[in-house]
Design a protein around this motif. Structure first.
Motif, PDB file in Angstrom:
ATOM      1  N   ASP A  24       6.125 -17.961  13.765  1.00 55.14           N
ATOM      2  CA  ASP A  24       5.366 -17.203  14.779  1.00 55.14           C
ATOM      3  C   ASP A  24       4.696 -18.092  15.817  1.00 55.14           C
ATOM      4  N   GLN A  25       4.890 -19.389  15.766  1.00 53.75           N
ATOM      5  CA  GLN A  25       4.291 -20.252  16.776  1.00 53.75           C
ATOM      6  C   GLN A  25       5.098 -20.231  18.081  1.00 53.75           C
ATOM      7  N   ILE A  26       4.406 -20.550  19.182  1.00 60.84           N
ATOM      8  CA  ILE A  26       5.071 -20.827  20.456  1.00 60.84           C
ATOM      9  C   ILE A  26       5.222 -22.337  20.530  1.00 60.84           C
ATOM     10  N   VAL A  27       6.464 -22.804  20.632  1.00 58.90           N
ATOM     11  CA  VAL A  27       6.774 -24.223  20.487  1.00 58.90           C
ATOM     12  C   VAL A  27       7.300 -24.779  21.809  1.00 58.90           C
ATOM     13  N   TYR A  28       6.618 -25.781  22.345  1.00 56.95           N
ATOM     14  CA  TYR A  28       7.041 -26.443  23.577  1.00 56.95           C
ATOM     15  C   TYR A  28       7.980 -27.576  23.190  1.00 56.95           C
ATOM     16  N   VAL A  29       9.204 -27.504  23.706  1.00 57.89           N
ATOM     17  CA  VAL A  29      10.275 -28.373  23.232  1.00 57.89           C
ATOM     18  C   VAL A  29      10.650 -29.416  24.278  1.00 57.89           C
ATOM     19  N   GLY A  30      10.710 -30.677  23.853  1.00 61.75           N
ATOM     20  CA  GLY A  30      11.168 -31.754  24.710  1.00 61.75           C
ATOM     21  C   GLY A  30      12.611 -32.116  24.414  1.00 61.75           C
ATOM     22  N   THR A  31      13.205 -32.935  25.279  1.00 60.04           N
ATOM     23  CA  THR A  31      14.608 -33.328  25.140  1.00 60.04           C
ATOM     24  C   THR A  31      14.834 -34.172  23.887  1.00 60.04           C
ATOM     25  N   GLY A  32      16.014 -34.023  23.303  1.00 65.17           N
ATOM     26  CA  GLY A  32      16.411 -34.864  22.177  1.00 65.17           C
ATOM     27  C   GLY A  32      16.112 -34.244  20.832  1.00 65.17           C
ATOM     28  N   LEU A  33      15.652 -35.077  19.912  1.00 68.75           N
ATOM     29  CA  LEU A  33      15.422 -34.618  18.548  1.00 68.75           C
ATOM     30  C   LEU A  33      14.394 -33.495  18.435  1.00 68.75           C
ATOM     31  N   PRO A  34      13.373 -33.408  19.321  1.00 69.43           N
ATOM     32  CA  PRO A  34      12.503 -32.228  19.260  1.00 69.43           C
ATOM     33  C   PRO A  34      13.273 -30.913  19.404  1.00 69.43           C
ATOM     34  N   MET A  35      14.334 -30.888  20.245  1.00 63.48           N
ATOM     35  CA  MET A  35      15.151 -29.685  20.352  1.00 63.48           C
ATOM     36  C   MET A  35      15.860 -29.401  19.033  1.00 63.48           C
ATOM     37  N   VAL A  36      16.398 -30.441  18.417  1.00 61.76           N
ATOM     38  CA  VAL A  36      17.104 -30.282  17.150  1.00 61.76           C
ATOM     39  C   VAL A  36      16.155 -29.736  16.080  1.00 61.76           C
ATOM     40  N   GLY A  37      14.967 -30.349  15.973  1.00 60.82           N
ATOM     41  CA  GLY A  37      14.011 -29.913  14.965  1.00 60.82           C
ATOM     42  C   GLY A  37      13.541 -28.491  15.179  1.00 60.82           C
ATOM     43  N   ALA A  38      13.296 -28.121  16.434  1.00 56.37           N
ATOM     44  CA  ALA A  38      12.814 -26.772  16.732  1.00 56.37           C
ATOM     45  C   ALA A  38      13.873 -25.725  16.410  1.00 56.37           C
ATOM     46  N   ILE A  39      15.127 -26.000  16.787  1.00 54.63           N
ATOM     47  CA  ILE A  39      16.206 -25.050  16.491  1.00 54.63           C
ATOM     48  C   ILE A  39      16.445 -24.968  14.998  1.00 54.63           C
ATOM     49  N   LEU A  40      16.346 -26.099  14.297  1.00 57.29           N
ATOM     50  CA  LEU A  40      16.488 -26.088  12.843  1.00 57.29           C
ATOM     51  C   LEU A  40      15.398 -25.235  12.202  1.00 57.29           C
ATOM     52  N   ALA A  41      14.168 -25.365  12.676  1.00 56.26           N
ATOM     53  CA  ALA A  41      13.075 -24.555  12.142  1.00 56.26           C
ATOM     54  C   ALA A  41      13.359 -23.066  12.335  1.00 56.26           C
ATOM     55  N   LYS A  42      13.862 -22.708  13.519  1.00 60.63           N
ATOM     56  CA  LYS A  42      14.149 -21.299  13.822  1.00 60.63           C
ATOM     57  C   LYS A  42      15.255 -20.752  12.930  1.00 60.63           C
ATOM     58  N   LYS A  43      16.200 -21.611  12.546  1.00 63.90           N
ATOM     59  CA  LYS A  43      17.315 -21.174  11.707  1.00 63.90           C
ATOM     60  C   LYS A  43      16.987 -21.202  10.212  1.00 63.90           C
ATOM     61  N   THR A  44      15.820 -21.733   9.868  1.00 63.42           N
ATOM     62  CA  THR A  44      15.478 -21.849   8.448  1.00 63.42           C
ATOM     63  C   THR A  44      14.172 -21.124   8.133  1.00 63.42           C
ATOM     64  N   HIS A  45      13.064 -21.823   8.153  1.00 61.90           N
ATOM     65  CA  HIS A  45      11.813 -21.251   7.641  1.00 61.90           C
ATOM     66  C   HIS A  45      10.952 -20.579   8.694  1.00 61.90           C
ATOM     67  N   ALA A  46      11.339 -20.680   9.980  1.00 63.30           N
ATOM     68  CA  ALA A  46      10.478 -20.143  11.045  1.00 63.30           C
ATOM     69  C   ALA A  46      11.297 -19.321  12.037  1.00 63.30           C
ATOM     70  N   PRO A  47      11.866 -18.204  11.609  1.00 65.05           N
ATOM     71  CA  PRO A  47      12.764 -17.442  12.486  1.00 65.05           C
ATOM     72  C   PRO A  47      12.079 -16.757  13.657  1.00 65.05           C
ATOM     73  N   ASN A  48      10.763 -16.623  13.617  1.00 61.23           N
ATOM     74  CA  ASN A  48      10.057 -15.861  14.647  1.00 61.23           C
ATOM     75  C   ASN A  48       9.338 -16.733  15.670  1.00 61.23           C
ATOM     76  N   ILE A  49       9.664 -18.009  15.726  1.00 60.92           N
ATOM     77  CA  ILE A  49       9.035 -18.863  16.735  1.00 60.92           C
ATOM     78  C   ILE A  49       9.632 -18.566  18.113  1.00 60.92           C
ATOM     79  N   THR A  50       8.868 -18.897  19.147  1.00 64.53           N
ATOM     80  CA  THR A  50       9.329 -18.790  20.525  1.00 64.53           C
ATOM     81  C   THR A  50       9.496 -20.195  21.083  1.00 64.53           C
ATOM     82  N   LEU A  51      10.704 -20.509  21.541  1.00 65.25           N
ATOM     83  CA  LEU A  51      10.980 -21.835  22.069  1.00 65.25           C
ATOM     84  C   LEU A  51      10.759 -21.834  23.579  1.00 65.25           C
ATOM     85  N   VAL A  52       9.885 -22.714  24.047  1.00 72.53           N
ATOM     86  CA  VAL A  52       9.613 -22.878  25.470  1.00 72.53           C
ATOM     87  C   VAL A  52      10.142 -24.248  25.885  1.00 72.53           C
TER      88      VAL A  52
END
Length: 259
Positions: A24-52
């Motif tokens: 449920d967090q709003i996540v500000y995403v930077g280039t590179g591994l932060p994008m990978v980690g954020a998308i991984l979180a959304k596909k696993t334990h945090a499906p309701n996050i909003t990626l900005v």
């Protein structure tokens, strides 16, 4: 015995980023591994996050791994596409719960350099500059720094402060009128936080196979070490399969570079 290969350092770094994110967090995403980690979180334990995404994409539908925060994939069927300045404004008015950013240098107080290596009188490298780094580091309540940990990338003091961390330590950030500050640093070695009083970087937990000695050898200043150093549980086979086959199947960011 598992038939899935253990995580490489980049995969472990991406996994640790994902674990910093809560549902449920709003996540500000930077280039590179932060994008990978954020998308991984959304596909696993945090499906309701909003990626900005920094360039303005707001929570695009699932698609290919973006090459950068300005990649068209970050806009795919987004409910809104805003200008970059507006996305920084989201940070300023509190519409971001956690933000991730990298840097060429990160020092003991969490200051970040993405401007120059060396001095202006003796330049060694000219870097891309702030981009949105200063906005993210200055305006968000919770930012997480991401980097590959080597002594030259983790010096005692950065060559240039592009993005302020805790400046000179102690209450110097607060005296400068800045809110929040970095809450963690994530590297291929482990996760670090900042001692509450001095604001010096401190080991929080280490990745499997690492040690305090390795962490110190990868750092250009003396790390603070707690009495007990926990070790991070590696990702499950299921999470690794999702990371490798669904999040970044082309290995854009998680494939180790060839020698």
């Amino acid at each position: 015995m598992s038939k899935v290969a253990p995580p490489n350092p980049l995969e472990m770094l991406a996994y640790n980023i994902a674990q910093m994110i809560e549902d449920d967090q709003i996540v500000y995403v930077g280039t590179g591994l932060p994008m990978v980690g954020a998308i991984l979180a959304k596909k696993t334990h945090a499906p309701n996050i909003t990626l900005v995404y920094e360039s303005g994409g707001q929570d695009p539908l699932e698609g290919q791994m973006p090459w950068s925060v300005g990649c068209p994939f970050t806009y795919r069927k987004s409910p809104a596409v805003l200008e970059m300045a507006v996305s920084f404004g989201q940070c300023a008015i509190g519409y971001v719960d956690i933000a991730f950013q990298g840097g060429a240098q990160i020092d003991m107080y969490g200051n970040v350099n993405t401007s120059v290596i060396g001095s202006y009188e003796n330049l060694k490298s000219i870097l891309p500059g702030s981009g949105g780094g200063n906005d993210i580091g200055s305006l968000t309540q919770k930012s997480v720094l991401v980097g590959l940990q080597t002594p030259d990338r983790f010096p005692a003091r950065v060559d240039f402060i592009t993005t302020p961390g805790y400046l000179d330590g102690g209450d110097s950030r607060e005296k400068a009128g800045l809110m929040g500050g970095p809450i963690a640093v994530v590297t291929q070695v482990g996760i670090y936080d900042f001692e509450p009083v001095t604001k010096r970087m401190r080991i929080k937990a280490l990745n499997p196979g690492m040690s305090v000695e390795i962490a110190q050898a990868c750092t250009g200043f003396e790390l603070l070490v707690p009495d007990e150093v926990p070790f991070i549980e590696p990702p499950s086979d299921e999470v690794l399969e999702i990371l490798r086959k669904e999040v970044d199947p082309r290995g854009v960011f998680i494939k180790m570079p060839a020698r």
